[in-house]
Scaffold this motif. Structure first.
Motif, mmCIF file in Angstrom:
data_model
loop_
_atom_site.group_PDB
_atom_site.id
_atom_site.type_symbol
_atom_site.label_atom_id
_atom_site.label_comp_id
_atom_site.label_asym_id
_atom_site.label_seq_id
_atom_site.Cartn_x
_atom_site.Cartn_y
_atom_site.Cartn_z
ATOM 1 N N ARG A 166 2.391 -25.147 -33.222
ATOM 2 C CA ARG A 166 1.431 -24.972 -32.129
ATOM 3 C C ARG A 166 1.110 -26.334 -31.499
ATOM 4 N N GLU A 200 0.377 -25.202 -27.579
ATOM 5 C CA GLU A 200 -0.482 -24.039 -27.356
ATOM 6 C C GLU A 200 -1.763 -24.224 -28.145
ATOM 7 N N GLU A 241 11.375 -21.197 -34.697
ATOM 8 C CA GLU A 241 11.215 -19.743 -34.832
ATOM 9 C C GLU A 241 10.616 -19.378 -36.173
ATOM 10 N N ARG A 242 11.167 -20.007 -37.231
ATOM 11 C CA ARG A 242 10.718 -19.669 -38.583
ATOM 12 C C ARG A 242 9.283 -20.115 -38.832
ATOM 13 N N GLU A 243 8.922 -21.247 -38.228
ATOM 14 C CA GLU A 243 7.608 -21.844 -38.506
ATOM 15 C C GLU A 243 6.604 -21.499 -37.419
ATOM 16 N N VAL A 244 6.884 -20.436 -36.675
ATOM 17 C CA VAL A 244 6.114 -20.152 -35.468
ATOM 18 C C VAL A 244 4.610 -20.031 -35.736
ATOM 19 N N ASN A 245 4.257 -19.642 -36.969
ATOM 20 C CA ASN A 245 2.833 -19.449 -37.256
ATOM 21 C C ASN A 245 2.141 -20.684 -37.806
ATOM 22 N N SER A 246 2.916 -21.779 -37.964
ATOM 23 C CA SER A 246 2.296 -22.939 -38.598
ATOM 24 C C SER A 246 1.600 -23.819 -37.546
ATOM 25 N N ALA A 247 0.710 -24.657 -38.052
ATOM 26 C CA ALA A 247 -0.125 -25.474 -37.157
ATOM 27 C C ALA A 247 0.718 -26.470 -36.374
#
Lengths: 163, 260
Positions: free
Chosen positions: B254, B259, B245-251
């Motif tokens: 993904r 995704e 959840e916390r790292e949702v924007n990291s590569a």
């Protein structure tokens, strides 16, 4: 360690030790109130409130339980002092002679403790009934042996005195 | 020779530190936890089954309490875990507070609902045990009261955490609260020795060894280890989810989730 981290470390340590000290002092000041019950010695020494509801705890003295319908008279002891108790109502299953109990109520004029509730305190020993019986038998044998030895010594001393 | 000896501990220490740093990296933790969870989970399930079988079928009844004592196989492990989870939560919170390691914050947060559940379980089972043995569901003695305070500490922690939107700020605030509550842990543990209580004294950890027969002690210890492993499995599941959840924007997230 960076100064910032050291500062935060000191803060955390001071926080914990400060609150620890405060609570320890508080608990020490209120130590009387933290006891769930008074012992018969405390009651005898007058530490227990005279005209207040309080709890007294100890062992039910052997041979002291007298039943009279729903009313039970018994004596609670801490082996030094004892308090006579009268209680009307249903006793917990674990209530028996030699058992630790806690009674809530107040002292009447004649020094008898009129209980409104009796709770049983069980010990922290767990064992199967056979082991308990075996231990009891061993204990009785030991006591009998000690008595026999004592009698023997007394007889010998009497013999020596007579000579 | 002397020089070489001095070098060896230095490299070991360095290796240990590298491992700690790697462990603190979210991705490494996510993968390591993913591998550990099934081990902890299955070991907990096996030990739980063995402990319950030993405790409810094999162990003899108690000389005083008959079969009613068998609730200790749930009550005692739950009560011990309620303390253990708090120490783990406060310890991780402390590390998070001082060194600002994100993973420590995550672990501290993951402990809270588990600890609260163990506390509630200990209180409820104790209450069910108290009625037939003592004659009361609840008494305000030092042991029971301090354990109830522990439940409120957990609930306060959870509420405070939910009240602050920013995860890092929430972690700082809740860590301070967790450290404040640490004082309750020795009080709970020693309450039965410091004050007269209706609750009985310690059975397993006391001078002169445990005062419980071996065929009761073994299933009890099995249950204790099972509860501990269960706690670790659940804590890792929760921590792993929060790392995602916390790292949702990291590569790497993904990449892991798959995704584009």
């Amino acid at each position: 360690m960076t100064p910032k981290r050291r500062r935060r470390l000191i803060f955390a340590v001071l926080l914990v030790s400060g609150i620890g000290t405060a609570v320890a002092l508080g608990a020490y000041a209120f130590r009387q109130n933290l006891f769930y019950f008074y012992s018969p010695t405390q009651v005898a020494e007058g530490d227990a409130p005279r005209n207040h509801v309080f709890r007294v705890g100890g062992l039910v003295e052997k041979g002291s339980v007298k039943r009279d319908g729903m009313t039970v008279h018994f004596v609670v002891t801490d082996t030094e002092k004892s308090v006579p108790i009268v209680y009307t109502g249903i006793l917990p299953d674990l209530f028996r002679e030699g058992q630790g109990i806690v009674a809530e109520g107040r002292l009447n004029r004649s020094g008898e403790f009129v209980a409104t509730q009796v709770l049983a305190k069980h010990d922290s020993t767990y064992m199967p009934p056979e082991v308990a019986r075996a231990l009891k038998r061993a204990h009785e044998r030991e006591a009998a042996a000690a008595r026999a030895k004592l009698a023997q010594e007394a007889a010998r001393a009497a013999g020596a005195g007579g000579r | 020779m002397a020089q070489r000896e001095a070098v060896i501990p230095a490299t070991t220490t360095r290796r240990l530190w590298t491992w700690f740093h790697r462990l603190a990296s979210p991705r490494y933790f996510y993968e390591l936890a993913g591998r550990l969870i099934p081990w902890f989970g299955w070991a907990a399930a096996v030990l739980l089954a063995a402990g319950l079988y030993g405790g409810l079928w094999l162990a003899p009844p108690d000389y005083q309490q008959g079969d009613a004592y068998r609730i200790i196989f749930i009550h005692v492990p739950a009560a011990w875990m309620s303390l253990f989870a708090y120490v783990a939560m406060a310890g991780a919170g402390f590390i998070g507070l001082v060194w600002r390691i994100k993973l420590a914050e995550v672990v501290a947060r993951a402990c809270a609902p588990l600890g609260a559940s163990f506390t509630l379980l200990a209180l409820c089972t104790g209450s069910l045990w108290g009625k037939p043995m003592w004659g009361a569901y609840w008494v305000w003695d030092a042991r029971l009261t301090s354990e109830l305070v522990l439940l409120f500490l957990y609930l306060g922690y959870i509420a405070l955490d939910a009240a602050i939107e920013d995860r890092r700020k929430a972690a700082r605030a809740t860590s301070v609260l967790a450290l404040v509550g640490v004082v309750d842990i020795p009080i709970i543990h020693y309450s039965v020795e410091w004050w007269h209580t209706l609750h009985q004294g310690p059975t397993v950890f006391k001078l002169g060894g445990p005062s419980i027969s071996l065929d009761m002690l073994v299933p009890l210890l099995l249950m204790v280890v099972a509860f501990k492993l269960f706690f670790f499995a659940m804590m890792l599941v929760r921590a792993r989810t929060e790392v995602l959840e916390r790292e949702v924007n990291s590569a790497w997230v993904r990449e892991v989730v798959g995704e584009p």
